[in-house]
Motif scaffolding. Structure first.
Motif, mmCIF file in Angstrom:
data_model
loop_
_atom_site.group_PDB
_atom_site.id
_atom_site.type_symbol
_atom_site.label_atom_id
_atom_site.label_comp_id
_atom_site.label_asym_id
_atom_site.label_seq_id
_atom_site.Cartn_x
_atom_site.Cartn_y
_atom_site.Cartn_z
ATOM 1 N N GLU A 35 59.741 -14.629 91.981
ATOM 2 C CA GLU A 35 60.645 -13.500 92.223
ATOM 3 C C GLU A 35 60.061 -12.213 91.638
ATOM 4 O O GLU A 35 60.176 -11.146 92.241
ATOM 5 C CB GLU A 35 62.030 -13.765 91.632
ATOM 6 N N TYR A 39 59.176 -8.997 93.831
ATOM 7 C CA TYR A 39 59.734 -7.696 93.446
ATOM 8 C C TYR A 39 58.629 -6.653 93.366
ATOM 9 O O TYR A 39 58.747 -5.551 93.906
ATOM 10 C CB TYR A 39 60.456 -7.830 92.101
ATOM 11 N N CYS A 40 57.542 -7.005 92.686
ATOM 12 C CA CYS A 40 56.409 -6.078 92.548
ATOM 13 C C CYS A 40 55.747 -5.806 93.896
ATOM 14 O O CYS A 40 55.347 -4.679 94.182
ATOM 15 C CB CYS A 40 55.379 -6.638 91.572
ATOM 16 N N ARG A 43 57.065 -3.050 96.099
ATOM 17 C CA ARG A 43 56.954 -1.689 95.599
ATOM 18 C C ARG A 43 55.527 -1.162 95.549
ATOM 19 O O ARG A 43 55.273 -0.132 94.930
ATOM 20 C CB ARG A 43 57.584 -1.614 94.208
#
Length: 188
Positions: A35, A39-40, A43
C-alpha cells in the motif's frame, strides 16, 4: 497514580525498555508495504522518483529506529568506527527489521570509501509485483533510506544507493571525512 486508575495494566512509563515481542506477520507487512508503494507510485512520474520517495520514507524510519536500537542493543553507546557501525547495521538493524542478519557485508576492492550490504532476497521486494515498464524498480530503496539515516544520524555521513547485483546490493559510499577520521582512530 493509584492502582485503582490502571485497572491491572501497567502504565506506559513504568514499562521496561527491554525488548517487547515485536514480531509482525509477514502478511500484514506485505499488505502495508504494498500500500505504501502504491501510494508513492500514484504521486510520481518515473521509477527514479518512486525510489527516491521510498528512500525518503525509509530515512524517517531509520532516524526513529536508531535511538531505540542503540538503547536496546548497545546500552546507549554509539559506534565510532566504520566497520563497527556497518556490523551493527548488518546484524542488529537487519534482525530488528527482518528477523535475520543481512547475507553479506563487503568492501570494494578499489575504493576504501565504498562498502556493500548484500541481501539475496529482500523481504521488501518479495511481495511486490512489478510491471514490465517499471522493471528496474527496486523497492529496497526503502531499506537503503533506513541505512542512510542510521549512518548519518550516527555521525557517518554516506550516500546509499540500491542496485540489482547478487540479489539486491546496498552500495554505501562514505564521505572523505569519515574515512579520514576512521584512519586517525586506528592510528592511535
Amino acid at each position: 497514580m493509584e492502582a485503582r486508575f490502571t485497572k491491572g495494566k501497567s502504565m506506559i512509563l513504568e514499562r521496561p525498555l527491554s525488548r517487547p515481542k515485536t514480531e509482525v506477520s509477514v502478511n500484514a507487512f506485505a499488505l502495508l508495504f504494498s500500500e505504501v508503494v502504491q501510494y508513492c507510485q500514484g504521486r510520481v512520474y518515473s521509477v527514479t522518483e518512486l525510489q527516491a520517495r521510498l528512500s525518503d520514507l525509509g530515512k524517517s524510519v531509520g532516524a526513529s529506529m536508531l535511538d531505540v536500537l542503540v538503547l536496546r542493543e548497545k546500552n546507549g553507546k554509539r559506534e565510532t568506527k566504520v566497520l563497527n557501525i556497518l556490523l551493527f547495521i548488518k546484524v542488529s538493524v537487519w534482525r530488528a527489521l527482518f528477523g535475520k542478519e543481512a547475507d553479506k557485508l563487503e568492501q570494494a576492492n578499489d575504493d576504501d570509501k565504498t562498502y556493500y550490504i548484500i541481501e539475496k532476497e529482500p523481504l521488501v521486494n518479495t511481495f511486490i509485483s512489478v510491471p514490465k515498464e517499471t522493471s528496474s524498480l527496486n523497492c529496497a530503496a526503502f531499506t537503503g533510506g533506513i541505512v542512510e539515516a542510521i549512518l548519518s544520524h550516527s555521525g557517518f555521513p554516506a550516500k546509499v544507493t540500491v542496485h540489482w547485483h547478487k540479489g539486491t546490493t546496498l552500495m554505501i559510499k562514505f564521505d572523505e571525512a569519515v574515512i579520514a577520521r576512521d584512519k586517525a582512530l586506528e592510528g592511535r
